[in-house]
Design a protein around this motif. Structure first.
Motif, mmCIF file in Angstrom:
data_model
loop_
_atom_site.group_PDB
_atom_site.id
_atom_site.type_symbol
_atom_site.label_atom_id
_atom_site.label_comp_id
_atom_site.label_asym_id
_atom_site.label_seq_id
_atom_site.Cartn_x
_atom_site.Cartn_y
_atom_site.Cartn_z
ATOM 1 N N SER A 31 0.986 -1.365 0.494
ATOM 2 C CA SER A 31 0.185 -0.075 -0.278
ATOM 3 C C SER A 31 0.580 1.680 0.103
ATOM 4 C CB SER A 31 -0.575 -0.117 0.978
ATOM 5 O OG SER A 31 -1.579 -0.788 1.300
ATOM 6 N N THR A 32 2.478 1.323 0.299
ATOM 7 C CA THR A 32 2.909 2.617 0.812
ATOM 8 C C THR A 32 3.781 2.379 -1.022
ATOM 9 O OG1 THR A 32 3.361 1.737 3.634
ATOM 10 C CG2 THR A 32 4.821 3.651 2.246
ATOM 11 N N VAL A 33 3.717 1.188 -1.105
ATOM 12 C CA VAL A 33 4.499 1.842 -2.382
ATOM 13 C C VAL A 33 3.553 2.508 -3.856
ATOM 14 C CG1 VAL A 33 5.165 0.589 -3.948
ATOM 15 C CG2 VAL A 33 6.022 -0.096 -2.249
ATOM 16 N N HIS A 34 2.340 1.853 -3.388
ATOM 17 C CA HIS A 34 0.547 2.446 -3.928
ATOM 18 C C HIS A 34 1.159 3.903 -4.329
ATOM 19 C CE1 HIS A 34 -0.942 -1.737 -4.928
ATOM 20 N NE2 HIS A 34 0.613 -1.484 -6.250
ATOM 21 N N GLY A 35 0.836 4.347 -3.021
ATOM 22 C CA GLY A 35 0.976 5.805 -2.680
ATOM 23 C C GLY A 35 1.969 6.486 -2.338
ATOM 24 N N LEU A 36 3.221 5.694 -2.540
ATOM 25 C CA LEU A 36 4.615 6.824 -3.763
ATOM 26 C C LEU A 36 4.452 7.271 -4.675
ATOM 27 C CD1 LEU A 36 7.237 5.431 -0.703
ATOM 28 C CD2 LEU A 36 5.982 8.083 -0.841
ATOM 29 N N ILE A 37 3.939 5.909 -5.341
ATOM 30 C CA ILE A 37 4.307 5.958 -7.074
ATOM 31 C C ILE A 37 3.610 7.152 -7.753
ATOM 32 C CG2 ILE A 37 2.942 5.240 -8.971
ATOM 33 C CD1 ILE A 37 3.127 2.954 -7.883
ATOM 34 N N PRO A 38 2.432 8.203 -7.072
ATOM 35 C CA PRO A 38 2.423 9.430 -8.162
ATOM 36 C C PRO A 38 3.149 10.558 -7.318
ATOM 37 C CG PRO A 38 -0.171 8.890 -7.050
ATOM 38 C CD PRO A 38 1.285 7.329 -6.645
ATOM 39 N N PHE A 39 3.697 10.564 -6.524
ATOM 40 C CA PHE A 39 4.756 11.768 -6.445
ATOM 41 C C PHE A 39 6.006 11.523 -6.637
ATOM 42 C CE2 PHE A 39 2.226 11.431 -2.574
ATOM 43 C CZ PHE A 39 2.370 12.088 -2.095
ATOM 44 N N VAL A 40 6.633 9.592 -7.350
ATOM 45 C CA VAL A 40 7.582 9.722 -8.576
ATOM 46 C C VAL A 40 6.800 10.302 -9.515
ATOM 47 C CG1 VAL A 40 8.801 7.737 -9.238
ATOM 48 C CG2 VAL A 40 8.458 7.775 -6.644
ATOM 49 N N ILE A 41 5.445 9.826 -10.498
ATOM 50 C CA ILE A 41 5.286 10.635 -11.309
ATOM 51 C C ILE A 41 5.304 12.161 -11.217
ATOM 52 C CG2 ILE A 41 3.585 10.323 -12.947
ATOM 53 C CD1 ILE A 41 2.625 7.588 -11.822
ATOM 54 N N VAL A 60 15.572 9.242 -10.770
ATOM 55 C CA VAL A 60 13.802 9.135 -10.491
ATOM 56 C C VAL A 60 13.429 8.008 -11.550
ATOM 57 C CG1 VAL A 60 11.182 9.821 -11.445
ATOM 58 C CG2 VAL A 60 12.803 11.923 -10.628
ATOM 59 N N ALA A 61 14.610 7.371 -12.306
ATOM 60 C CA ALA A 61 14.487 6.529 -12.907
ATOM 61 C C ALA A 61 14.948 5.410 -11.598
ATOM 62 C CB ALA A 61 15.536 6.208 -14.559
ATOM 63 N N PHE A 62 15.778 5.552 -10.663
ATOM 64 C CA PHE A 62 16.058 4.476 -9.576
ATOM 65 C C PHE A 62 15.391 4.809 -9.179
ATOM 66 C CE2 PHE A 62 20.752 5.392 -11.186
ATOM 67 C CZ PHE A 62 21.213 4.158 -11.588
ATOM 68 N N GLU A 63 14.835 5.735 -8.567
ATOM 69 C CA GLU A 63 13.448 5.781 -7.253
ATOM 70 C C GLU A 63 12.643 4.430 -7.674
ATOM 71 O OE1 GLU A 63 12.346 9.581 -7.152
ATOM 72 O OE2 GLU A 63 14.043 9.676 -5.561
ATOM 73 N N ILE A 64 11.752 4.485 -9.556
ATOM 74 C CA ILE A 64 11.012 3.723 -9.961
ATOM 75 C C ILE A 64 11.054 2.190 -9.947
ATOM 76 C CG2 ILE A 64 10.036 2.927 -12.365
ATOM 77 C CD1 ILE A 64 9.791 5.988 -13.205
ATOM 78 N N LEU A 65 13.036 2.342 -10.319
ATOM 79 C CA LEU A 65 12.886 1.116 -10.030
ATOM 80 C C LEU A 65 13.029 0.417 -8.640
ATOM 81 C CD1 LEU A 65 14.817 -2.077 -11.204
ATOM 82 C CD2 LEU A 65 17.405 -0.847 -10.691
ATOM 83 N N GLY A 66 13.513 1.716 -7.886
ATOM 84 C CA GLY A 66 13.272 -0.138 -6.449
ATOM 85 C C GLY A 66 12.357 0.472 -6.287
ATOM 86 N N LEU A 67 10.982 1.395 -6.310
ATOM 87 C CA LEU A 67 9.651 1.244 -5.801
ATOM 88 C C LEU A 67 8.881 -0.547 -6.464
ATOM 89 C CD1 LEU A 67 8.021 4.754 -6.014
ATOM 90 C CD2 LEU A 67 8.311 3.248 -3.832
ATOM 91 N N PHE A 68 9.469 -0.482 -8.253
ATOM 92 C CA PHE A 68 8.686 -1.549 -8.662
ATOM 93 C C PHE A 68 9.180 -2.958 -8.106
ATOM 94 C CE2 PHE A 68 7.271 1.033 -10.888
ATOM 95 C CZ PHE A 68 5.574 1.193 -11.631
ATOM 96 N N LEU A 69 10.846 -3.254 -8.237
ATOM 97 C CA LEU A 69 11.360 -3.839 -6.806
ATOM 98 C C LEU A 69 10.859 -4.309 -5.225
ATOM 99 C CD1 LEU A 69 15.035 -4.378 -7.791
ATOM 100 C CD2 LEU A 69 13.815 -5.246 -8.406
ATOM 101 N N VAL A 70 10.387 -3.663 -5.124
ATOM 102 C CA VAL A 70 9.902 -3.633 -3.238
ATOM 103 C C VAL A 70 8.059 -4.067 -3.167
ATOM 104 C CG1 VAL A 70 9.301 -2.199 -1.284
ATOM 105 C CG2 VAL A 70 11.942 -1.811 -2.355
#
Length: 586
Positions: A31-41, A60-70
Motif C-alpha cells: 500500500s505504501t508503494v502504491h501511495g508513493l507512485i504518484p509522487f514519483v510520477i 527518478v529512474a532509480f526511484e522507480i526501479l526501487g519502488l517496483f522491486l519492493v
C-alpha cells in the motif's frame, strides 16, 4: 449459531503469528508503494519538462526501479502467505467438519445423501475459505492501497480529489444492494452442486442396476437437466459479478472527464504544473483499480458466507447418540446383555415395542421372523447405533448409555450380509480396527475364516487391492474377509446379521464353518432367515411386528406349533408347483 463471519475469523486467528502478521506487513508495504507512485510520477514529469535536469531524471529512474522491486517482493510475500493461510483454513475446516461427521449417529447418514456430505466437505469448504483469502485479505490489501493512494491524491490536490471522489458513494449503494442477492444465489448454487454430487454418486455406485435396466439415457437426461439448472444459477451470479466493474468504470468516466476539464483549465491558467496534474491523474487511476477489486471482493465474500452457512449448519448438527458426561469403561470379558421393556421408533413409526430379552454370557441367541419385523433394528441398539426410545438395554447390569462408546463398541464384533470392504489391500481390510496386530495374527485369522487359501491365490496375496466395496472378490470371499476381521478383533460379543443369506451352498458351507469358529465361547446374537443356520442356538427368539412372540430351543418351538412352526414349514415342507401338481422343495 454464532455469526458466520466471526466463526470464519476464528480460523484465521489460529495463524495470526507469524503468518498473518507477516502478510499484513507485506500488504502495508504494498500500500505504501502504491501511495508513493504518484509522487514519483510528479517528479518525473516535472523533470521531463525541464530537459536540462538530466541528473534528476536519472535519480527518478532509480526511484522507480526501487519502488517496483519492493512492490514485486511485497506481492510475492502477500500471494504466498495468503495461499498458505488459505490452505491451512481449508485443512482445518475440513478436519473439523469430518470430526463432527465421525461423531454422528447412524440415523444422520441414513437421512443425508452421501453426495451431499461429500459436496459440503469438498466444495463448500473451498468456497468458504476463498472468502478469506480472496475476500478478507483482499479487503486489507486493496483497502490499504485505496487509503494510501487517496491520501496521496488529497495531498497533491484536494480540490480535484473532491471532484474525483464523488463517484464513490454513488457506486457503494448498488453494490450493497447486490450483496443479499449474491449470498442467496451462492447458497442456491452450492445446494444445486450438492444435488449433482448425489446423482453422480448414486449413478456410479448403482451402475450395475443402471445398465441392467437400460437407464443410461435416463440418467444422462437427469444429470443434464440438473446441470442446466446449475448453469442458470451460475449465470445469475455471473451477471452480478459482471455488472459491478463496468458500473464503477462508467461512473468513474464522468469523474475523469470532470478532472480533465478542471485540470486543463488550471494548467492553462498557470495554477498547476503538468507534473502535479499528471501525478494526480495517475493517482486517480490507481484509486479506481483497488476500488473495483473491493466491489468484486464483496461478491466473493457473499458467496463464501453462503457456503460457510452450509458447512457450519452440518458441523453443528447434534448427534442423536451422545456419550454420558462421566462415562464408565466396560471391563473386557464375557458379557450378559438384557433388553428391559425396550421400545424404539424411526420418526413416528414404532419398530420395536416392549421387548424383554436376555442374551447370557457365552450363549448363542438367534432372532428369526418375517422381514421388517425389527430384528436388525434390535441388533443395532446393542452397539448404540441408535438409542432406545423407551426402556433400557444393560450389559452386565450397566445401562449402555452410561458406557464410554469406544469401550462398548470395542467389545463387539459385527458381521452382516452387506459386507463393506475398503478400496485397500486384503491385509488392511482384515486388520481394520486392529491395526496393531502382527502379520502372523492376520494370517491366523484368515486361516480360521477359511480365507487364507483364496487370498494366497490372489495376484499379490495379502497386498492385493480388493477394489471399491471389494468388487474384485466374490460374495463368499468378501464375507470370509469380514469374518477374519471379526476374528482378529476377538471381541467377546458377536452380532451376525444374515451373514450367509446371499451365498450359494458351497460358499455358505465355507462361511458357516468359519462362523462356528468365530462364535465359540462368545456372547452371540444371530439374525437369520434360514432356520437351518440357527437350529443349534441356545435360544431362538421369534420377532413379529416389533414384539417378541415366542422363544425357546428349536425343538421346543416346533412342539409349541405357533409362529416358529409356520416359518419352519414354509422353508422345509414341500409345496405344489402351480399348474401341474408336482412337489418341489420349500
Amino acid at each position: 449459531m454464532k455469526a458466520v463471519h466471526w466463526r470464519l475469523a476464528g480460523y484465521v486467528r489460529r495463524y495470526i503469528f507469524p503468518h498473518v502478521v507477516l502478510l499484513t506487513v507485506a500488504m502495508v508495504v504494498l500500500s505504501t508503494v502504491h501511495g508513493l507512485i504518484p509522487f514519483v510520477i510528479k517528479r518525473f514529469i516535472n523533470s521531463l519538462t525541464q530537459l536540462k535536469d538530466v541528473g534528476g531524471l536519472r535519480i527518478v529512474a532509480f526511484e522507480i526501479l526501487g519502488l517496483f522491486l519492493v512492490r514485486a517482493a511485497a506481492n510475492f510475500a502477500k500471494d504466498y502467505l495468503s495461499a498458505y493461510v488459505g490452505q491451512k483454513i481449508v485443512l482445518d475446516l475440513r478436519a473439523d467438519l469430518n470430526n463432527s461427521l465421525q461423531r454422528q449417529s447412524l440415523s444422520f447418514f441414513n437421512r443425508t445423501p452421501t453426495g451431499s456430505i461429500m459436496s459440503r466437505v469438498l466444495n463448500d469448504v473451498t468456497v468458504a475459505s476463498n472468502g478469506i483469502t480472496n475476500g478478507a485479505f483482499s479487503i486489507v490489501a486493496d483497502g490499504g492501497s485505496l487509503i494510501a493512494v487517496l491520501f496521496a491524491a488529497i495531498w497533491l490536490d484536494w480540490k480535484l480529489s473532491l471532484i474525483a471522489m464523488i463517484v464513490f458513494p454513488c457506486a457503494v449503494v448498488p453494490v450493497t444492494g447486490f450483496s443479499k442477492r449474491m449470498r442467496k444465489m451462492a447458497k442456491q448454487a452450492q445446494q444445486q452442486l450438492s444435488g449433482l454430487s448425489v446423482i453422480l454418486q448414486e449413478t456410479f455406485q448403482g451402475n450395475r442396476v443402471v445398465k441392467a435396466f437400460g437407464m443410461e439415457d435416463y440418467e444422462r437426461r437427469r444429470f443434464n437437466r440438473e446441470l442446466k439448472r446449475l448453469f442458470r444459477i451460475y449465470m445469475r451470479v455471473a451477471a452480478i459479478k459482471a455488472v459491478t466493474g463496468p458500473m464503477i468504470e462508467a461512473m468513474g468516466a464522468f469523474a475523469v472527464v470532470a478532472v480533465i476539464w478542471w485540470g486543463i483549465a488550471s494548467i492553462t491558467a498557470g495554477t498547476r504544473t503538468p507534473g502535479e496534474f499528471g501525478a494526480f491523474f495517475a493517482a486517480m487511476f490507481l484509486v479506481y483499480e483497488p476500488f473495483k477489486r473491493l466491489a468484486r471482493t464483496n461478491n466473493t465474500i457473499q458467496q463464501s458466507l453462503g457456503a460457510a452457512e452450509r458447512v457450519f449448519d452440518m458441523m453443528d448438527t447434534p448427534p442423536d447418540v451422545t456419550e454420558d458426561p462421566e462415562p464408565v469403561d466396560l471391563v473386557p470379558g464375557p458379557h450378559t446383555i438384557r433388553f428391559e421393556d425396550v421400545s424404539f421408533r424411526y420418526g413416528a413409526d414404532w419398530v420395536l415395542r416392549h421387548v424383554n430379552l436376555e442374551i447370557p454370557a457365552g450363549k448363542v441367541v438367534a432372532l428369526v421372523g418375517m422381514s421388517g419385523g425389527g430384528k436388525s433394528t434390535l441388533a443395532d441398539l446393542i452397539p448404540r447405533f441408535y438409542d432406545v426410545v423407551e426402556g433400557r438395554i444393560t450389559i452386565d447390569g450397566i445401562d449402555l448409555r452410561k458406557l464410554r462408546l469406544a469401550s462398548l463398541r470395542g467389545e463387539i464384533g459385527i458381521v452382516t450380509q452387506h459386507t463393506f470392504l475398503f478400496n485397500d489391500t486384503v491385509r488392511a481390510n482384515i486388520s481394520y480396527g486392529s491395526m496393531e496386530r502382527s502379520e502372523e495374527e492376520i494370517i491366523a485369522a484368515a486361516r480360521a475364516a477359511n480365507a487364507h487359501e483364496f487370498i494366497s491365490r490372489l495376484p499379490k496375496g495379502y497386498d492385493t487391492v480388493v477394489g471399491e466395496l471389494g468388487v474384485m472378490l466374490s460374495g463368499g470371499e468378501r464375507q470370509r474377509i469380514a469374518i477374519a476381521r471379526a476374528l482378529l478383533k476377538n471381541a467377546p460379543v458377536l452380532i451376525l446379521d444374515e451373514a450367509t443369506s446371499s451365498l450359494d451352498s458351497e460358499s455358505e458351507r465355507a462361511v458357516q464353518d468359519a462362523l462356528d469358529r468365530l462364535m465359540a465361547n462368545r456372547t452371540t446374537l444371530v439374525i437369520a432367515h434360514r432356520l437351518s443356520t440357527v437350529r443349534s442356538a441356545d435360544n431362538i427368539v421369534v420377532i413379529s411386528h416389533g414384539r417378541v412372540v415366542e422363544q425357546g430351543t428349536h425343538d421346543e418351538l416346533l412342539a409349541i406349533g405357533r409362529e416358529y412352526r409356520k416359518l419352519h414349514d414354509l422353508q422345509f415342507l414341500p409345496v405344489s408347483e402351480p399348474g401341474n401338481g408336482r412337489q418341489i422343495a420349500g
